[in-house]
Design a protein around this motif. Structure first.
Motif, mmCIF file in Angstrom:
data_model
loop_
_atom_site.group_PDB
_atom_site.id
_atom_site.type_symbol
_atom_site.label_atom_id
_atom_site.label_comp_id
_atom_site.label_asym_id
_atom_site.label_seq_id
_atom_site.Cartn_x
_atom_site.Cartn_y
_atom_site.Cartn_z
ATOM 1 N N ASN A 143 37.169 45.026 37.789
ATOM 2 C CA ASN A 143 36.197 44.576 36.798
ATOM 3 C C ASN A 143 34.856 45.201 37.159
ATOM 4 O O ASN A 143 34.160 44.736 38.060
ATOM 5 C CB ASN A 143 36.104 43.046 36.815
ATOM 6 N N CYS A 181 40.994 49.621 35.029
ATOM 7 C CA CYS A 181 39.724 48.926 34.838
ATOM 8 C C CYS A 181 39.809 48.015 33.612
ATOM 9 O O CYS A 181 40.341 48.417 32.571
ATOM 10 C CB CYS A 181 38.578 49.917 34.665
ATOM 11 N N THR A 182 39.294 46.822 33.758
ATOM 12 C CA THR A 182 39.314 45.886 32.630
ATOM 13 C C THR A 182 38.263 46.295 31.603
ATOM 14 O O THR A 182 37.225 46.861 31.940
ATOM 15 C CB THR A 182 39.049 44.454 33.100
ATOM 16 N N ALA A 225 42.537 41.494 32.614
ATOM 17 C CA ALA A 225 43.206 41.513 33.922
ATOM 18 C C ALA A 225 44.536 40.767 33.866
ATOM 19 O O ALA A 225 45.506 41.159 34.524
ATOM 20 C CB ALA A 225 42.299 40.905 34.984
ATOM 21 N N GLY A 255 36.802 42.027 41.777
ATOM 22 C CA GLY A 255 35.816 41.365 40.931
ATOM 23 C C GLY A 255 35.439 40.043 41.566
ATOM 24 O O GLY A 255 35.499 39.893 42.786
ATOM 25 N N THR A 276 37.945 37.191 37.840
ATOM 26 C CA THR A 276 38.934 38.268 37.788
ATOM 27 C C THR A 276 40.190 37.867 38.544
ATOM 28 O O THR A 276 41.317 38.083 38.076
ATOM 29 C CB THR A 276 38.357 39.560 38.391
#
Length: 301
Positions: free
Chosen positions: A8, A37-38, A44, A65, A69
């Motif tokens: 994140n 990557c979110t 996630a 994160g 996350t």
């Protein structure tokens, strides 16, 4: 084995993303390393579940994160067996890892996590949501809702933001009318509650030791209910609460604490609960214990 890093980039400091990548590049391992990557909330959860369900290999997931996350990843895989999850604390609160006697820097070391050991921990379930740390109701939810106001100001850390929000919410949000049923027995009360916590982790709110006797592997919910007290008494005892010295303390005779297997919160109208810091509105909250429900990864020391 597949190693999946879910990052994140918007959690905590922006440099954390580059730091994780810089640690991954020089690694020489025959095992698969994947970085995702979110892009939006709950991303996630979807990423973690997709990879684990579609993999023929055991998957180690590294949630890079904050506690949010990590919680999203837990919600994606807690009911799947072929995986383990690590919290890589690049966010602001990072309360989950505080319950372990391991330095934060070790959780930030990719190499130490890749070579880390797996342990099984308990989880909490409320409706269709999973918690790895704590579920709160009452004053804490009011505090959490206002934390973002302070986080946006310059030179205010996450921990300080929570403390400022605590005092901000003294104006309102101290009196809550809800019923509590723990292990099938309703708590007797005279007046209102300030807050209640059902926890597996010791900390919340960026380092406040609200549940000092919690153990995420003991097979119990660490339950606490606090009756509403006056502002001056609350303020005078707050430092003791933050340090985790309020349990079995005669000055805190308004606190109920016990180890239980289930907790229910009931109210005549919808109310808000906090699940690992995320505030949601519910009609009722029935919390159950999921013993040894998730393998997590602890870094080598």
């Amino acid at each position: 084995m597949l190693h999946l890093f879910i990052i994140n980039k918007h959690a905590g400091k922006s440099a954390a993303y580059e730091d994780i990548l810089s640690q991954l590049k020089p690694l020489n391992t025959p095992e698969k390393l994947i970085v995702e990557c979110t892009k939006c909330p709950k991303d996630a959860t979807d990423i973690a579940r997709r990879y684990v369900k579609n993999s023929d290999e055991f998957v180690r997931i590294y949630a890079c994160g904050g506690d949010g996350t990590f919680n999203e990843v837990l919600n994606g895989v807690y009911d799947l067996e072929n995986c383990a999850v690590a919290s890589v604390p690049t966010g602001s609160g990072n309360d989950f890892i505080r319950s372990f006697d391991i330095p934060k820097e070790d959780f930030l070391s990719v190499e130490k996590l890749l070579n880390g050991r797996e342990v099984e921990v308990d989880l909490l379930k409320c409706g269709d949501r999973i918690s790895g740390n704590s579920i709160t109701i009452g004053y804490d939810c009011a505090v959490a809702k206002n934390v973002d106001k302070f986080k946006k100001k310059k030179f205010i850390s996450a921990s300080l933001a929570y403390k400022l929000s605590i005092f901000y919410c003294l104006i309102n949000g101290r009196k809550h009318n809800f019923r509590i049923i723990a292990d099938g027995r309703e708590l007797k009360r005279d007046g209102t509650y300030l807050l209640s916590v059902s926890a597996k982790g010791k900390f919340y709110g960026g380092g406040i030791k609200c549940s000092p006797k919690a153990d995420n592997r003991d097979g119990y919910i660490d339950f606490m209910a606090v009756k509403t007290v006056g502002v001056l008494k609350f303020v005078s005892l707050l430092p003791t609460f933050i340090k985790g010295a309020h349990i079995d303390n005669p000055k805190f005779d308004f606190v109920t604490h016990s180890k239980v297997k289930s907790v229910s919160y009931l109210s005549e109208k919808p109310f808000e609960i906090g699940i690992d810091g995320e505030i949601i509105s519910v009609d009722k909250a029935e919390i159950e214990l999921l013993p040894k429900a998730q393998k997590i990864i602890l870094p080598i020391k």
